[in-house]
Design an enzyme around this catalytic site. Structure first.
Site, PDB file in Angstrom:
ATOM      1  N   ASP A   1       0.558  -1.198  -0.031  1.00  0.00           N
ATOM      2  CA  ASP A   1      -0.149   0.208  -0.038  1.00  0.00           C
ATOM      3  C   ASP A   1       0.780   1.218   0.126  1.00  0.00           C
ATOM      4  O   ASP A   1       1.861   1.226  -0.125  1.00  0.00           O
ATOM      5  CB  ASP A   1      -1.346   0.239   0.819  1.00  0.00           C
ATOM      6  CG  ASP A   1      -0.493  -0.302   1.936  1.00  0.00           C
ATOM      7  OD1 ASP A   1       0.711   0.846   2.606  1.00  0.00           O
ATOM      8  OD2 ASP A   1      -1.225  -1.564   3.130  1.00  0.00           O
TER       9      ASP A   1
ATOM     10  N   LYS B   1      -5.236   2.718  -0.868  1.00  0.00           N
ATOM     11  CA  LYS B   1      -6.639   3.976  -1.143  1.00  0.00           C
ATOM     12  C   LYS B   1      -6.072   4.396  -2.744  1.00  0.00           C
ATOM     13  O   LYS B   1      -4.803   5.026  -3.057  1.00  0.00           O
ATOM     14  CB  LYS B   1      -6.092   5.504  -0.539  1.00  0.00           C
ATOM     15  CG  LYS B   1      -6.863   5.193   0.626  1.00  0.00           C
ATOM     16  CD  LYS B   1      -6.594   6.817   1.241  1.00  0.00           C
ATOM     17  CE  LYS B   1      -7.551   6.433   2.823  1.00  0.00           C
ATOM     18  NZ  LYS B   1      -7.089   7.006   4.425  1.00  0.00           N
TER      19      LYS B   1
ATOM     20  N   MET C   1      -1.829   8.702  13.118  1.00  0.00           N
ATOM     21  CA  MET C   1      -2.710   8.758  12.270  1.00  0.00           C
ATOM     22  C   MET C   1      -3.710  10.240  13.349  1.00  0.00           C
ATOM     23  O   MET C   1      -4.368  10.075  13.027  1.00  0.00           O
ATOM     24  CB  MET C   1      -3.474   7.820  12.176  1.00  0.00           C
ATOM     25  CG  MET C   1      -3.113   6.651  11.163  1.00  0.00           C
ATOM     26  SD  MET C   1      -3.952   5.212  11.705  1.00  0.00           S
ATOM     27  CE  MET C   1      -3.254   4.274  12.690  1.00  0.00           C
TER      28      MET C   1
HETATM   29  C1  LIG Z   1      -1.740   3.070   9.778  1.00  0.00           C
HETATM   30  S1  LIG Z   1      -0.694   3.872  10.309  1.00  0.00           S
HETATM   31  C2  LIG Z   1       0.967   2.309  10.152  1.00  0.00           C
HETATM   32  C3  LIG Z   1       1.756   2.308  11.418  1.00  0.00           C
HETATM   33  C4  LIG Z   1       2.673   1.772  11.350  1.00  0.00           C
HETATM   34  N1  LIG Z   1       2.089  -0.001  10.762  1.00  0.00           N
HETATM   35  C5  LIG Z   1       3.629   1.258  12.134  1.00  0.00           C
HETATM   36  O1  LIG Z   1       4.312   0.715  12.505  1.00  0.00           O
HETATM   37  O2  LIG Z   1       4.552   2.400  11.858  1.00  0.00           O
HETATM   38  C6  LIG Z   1      -0.035   4.935   9.382  1.00  0.00           C
HETATM   39  C7  LIG Z   1       0.411   6.261  10.124  1.00  0.00           C
HETATM   40  O3  LIG Z   1       1.897   5.628  10.417  1.00  0.00           O
HETATM   41  C8  LIG Z   1       2.877   7.324  10.827  1.00  0.00           C
HETATM   42  N2  LIG Z   1       3.881   7.517  10.071  1.00  0.00           N
HETATM   43  C9  LIG Z   1       4.204   6.003   9.391  1.00  0.00           C
HETATM   44  N3  LIG Z   1       5.384   6.156   8.748  1.00  0.00           N
HETATM   45  C10 LIG Z   1       5.701   7.522   8.929  1.00  0.00           C
HETATM   46  C11 LIG Z   1       6.384   8.716   8.294  1.00  0.00           C
HETATM   47  N4  LIG Z   1       7.772   8.052   8.012  1.00  0.00           N
HETATM   48  N5  LIG Z   1       6.718  10.174   9.334  1.00  0.00           N
HETATM   49  C12 LIG Z   1       5.839  10.006   9.714  1.00  0.00           C
HETATM   50  N6  LIG Z   1       4.525   9.440  10.405  1.00  0.00           N
HETATM   51  C13 LIG Z   1       4.646   7.723   9.818  1.00  0.00           C
HETATM   52  C14 LIG Z   1       1.294   8.305  10.244  1.00  0.00           C
HETATM   53  O4  LIG Z   1       1.164   8.507  11.837  1.00  0.00           O
HETATM   54  C15 LIG Z   1       0.691   7.406   9.847  1.00  0.00           C
HETATM   55  O5  LIG Z   1      -0.513   8.103   9.679  1.00  0.00           O
END
Ligand SMILES: C[S@@+](CC[C@H](N)C(=O)[O-])C[C@H]1O[C@@H](n2cnc3c(N)ncnc32)[C@H](O)[C@@H]1O
Length: 466
Positions: A249, A271, A384
């Protein structure tokens, strides 16, 4: 990529080298190793070339370069110290449509000579396209150290059995599994130990037992980390190279997807342009279906699959259906982003606890336990949460934190596009809107944020894209 890497067959074909010095000698040696019929055009030969001529390994045209010397050549190398001669060779070769290399003159070349790791019949060619030959050579020496000299013997063994394996195992996937088991298991070890006869015997036995019958596949639920490909685990990389099909994704960057096996089928389940994701049940069902078809399925997710990744739900279905799976943890956004933003999540002076929460709104509101989250000496990491940022800041203030309490917002953390905004609970909502922060962004709340100025080490935008 501005050059197309290919390997040219020169065996038995005429290749012309213009120049009789040491540089020419190295090029001649490579051409001779590849089986070319080499013609050297030069008024004089240095001793190594002279010896090669005496041994019948090359022909010598004792002359300065002149029109006509390139007739019938499959390729040409100019290695003289005279720029005009090199330029003339390049011109004539290009007029005749013959590939030409002029040593150390990329502008005059139609092909470049790569650095080579020779484990014939396995050959690895490395090129920087003339941009950084020293770097290419360094990569070469690393590979030289990494790949046992006996790999060539392993490749020769495979060549001897290739047709028989093809006959016995008509489907590509069965053959791939057979060869992977051969190259990763005991047969390869025997070759490395110099026991080629025993390796051949074991390969015969393995081939007798091999069958084309479809076996049930497996699912690899793999965490890809927050963005920087260097943060992948070794196991993640290994399974990415093994998979037949990949479900991915938007959170998994192109830089990471480029490390997946090139011929693996890719299915995007994130998405779409209409902002709709494939419903979770459909993803779960797809994983089961693909594994039942005998495929090795890589389900790759940003960060860690068990942290706000719905990884648990996906493997629950697999477990219920009796499908084999394995889970590879990844560096979650909280860990990766905090490190790259220079914000320690705990610190003896500032925070003795850390909490990860989702700020995702349900029905337009977040129902978090605000009194428990609005605590001093505590770091709060919100995934998120960008959409609900204003709501989050005001709730934390209502439940006891000061307006001036530090908060950071990090977008695209760990990637060259990383942006960090440090502010206070009172001012962050307006500051973030003005700065135009977008998803994926992570919120970090706590006194530890004040350390960012001092510990900020990552200059993402100064680093090249991976
Ligand atoms: C559906 S969650 C997935 C989290 C993921 N499984 C993890 O362990 O990081 C998605 C959220 O993770 C955060 N996120 C993931 N990668 C990021 C990045 N490179 N920089 C900032 N926020 C990030 C954001 O808040 C984003 O909306």
């Amino acid at each position: 990529m501005n050059l197309l890497p290919i390997f040219i067959k020169v065996s038995g074909r005429r290749c012309v080298v213009v120049g009789g010095g040491e540089v020419a000698s190295r090029k001649v040696e490579t051409l001779v190793r590849a089986g070319a019929r080499v013609l050297v055009v030069a008024p004089e030969l240095e001793p190594v070339l002279e010896a090669a001529r005496a041994a019948g390994k090359l022909e010598w045209q004792e002359a300065r370069f002149a029109a006509g010397h390139l007739a019938g050549a499959a390729l040409v190398i100019a290695a003289t110290s005279d720029h005009d001669v090199n330029a003339a060779v390049s011109r004539e070769a290009q007029d005749l449509g013959i590939p030409v290399n002029v040593v150390d003159r990329p502008a005059l070349c139609s092909f470049v000579m790569p650095s080579i790791v020779d484990r014939s019949p396995l050959v690895i060619a490395i090129s920087s396209g003339g941009a950084a030959p020293v770097l290419a050579r360094m990569v070469r020496s690393r590979l030289e150290a990494l790949i046992p000299a006996t790999y060539g013997k392993l490749a020769s063994l495979a060549a001897r059995y290739r047709d028989r394996v093809k006959e016995k195992l008509p489907t590509g996937s069965a053959r791939r599994i057979f060869w992977e088991n051969t190259f990763e298991g005991g047969i390869a070890e025997r070759v490395f130990a110099g026991q080629e006869d025993l390796a051949g015997r074991d390969l015969e036995i393995a081939l007798d037992r091999a069958s084309d019958a479809r076996t049930e596949g497996e699912v690899y639920l793999v965490g890809a980390g927050p963005g920087d490909p260097d943060l992948l685990t070794f196991r993640a990389l290994r399974l990415m190279q093994k998979a037949d099909v990949v479900l991915h994704d938007a959170l998994v960057s192109d830089a990471i997807m480029n490390l997946v096996r090139k011929d693996a089928e890719r299915i995007y389940v994130g998405k779409k342009a209409n902002n709709h994701t494939l419903p979770q049940q459909e993803i779960n069902a797809l994983l089961v279906k693909l594994a039942r078809e005998g495929k090795r399925v890589l389900r790759i997710k940003g960060g860690d699959p068990f942290i706000f990744g719905r990884g648990g739900e996906e493997i629950e279905t697999l477990a219920e259906q009796g499908i084999a799976f394995q889970v590879v943890p990844g560096i979650s956004a909280a860990n990766g982003v905090a490190s790259y933003a220079g914000i320690p999540l705990t610190h003896r002076d500032h925070a003795q606890a850390v909490t990860f929460v989702t700020g995702h709104l349900k029905n337009g509101t977040s129902d978090l336990d605000w009194p428990a989250l609005a605590r001093p000496n505590h770091t709060l990491v919100i995934y998120m949460g960008l959409e609900a940022l204003r709501d989050i800041c005001s709730n934390l203030v209502i439940h006891g934190l000061a307006d001036s309490h530090p908060i950071a917002l990090v977008q695209d953390g760990t990637t060259p596009r990383q942006r960090v905004l440090v502010s206070t609970l009172g001012q962050m909502p307006d500051a973030a809107r003005e700065a135009g922060f977008k998803s994926p962004s992570l919120i970090i709340v706590g006194e530890v944020v004040s350390l960012h100025d001092k510990l900020n080490w990552y200059q993402g935008n100064l680093q090249p894209e991976h």
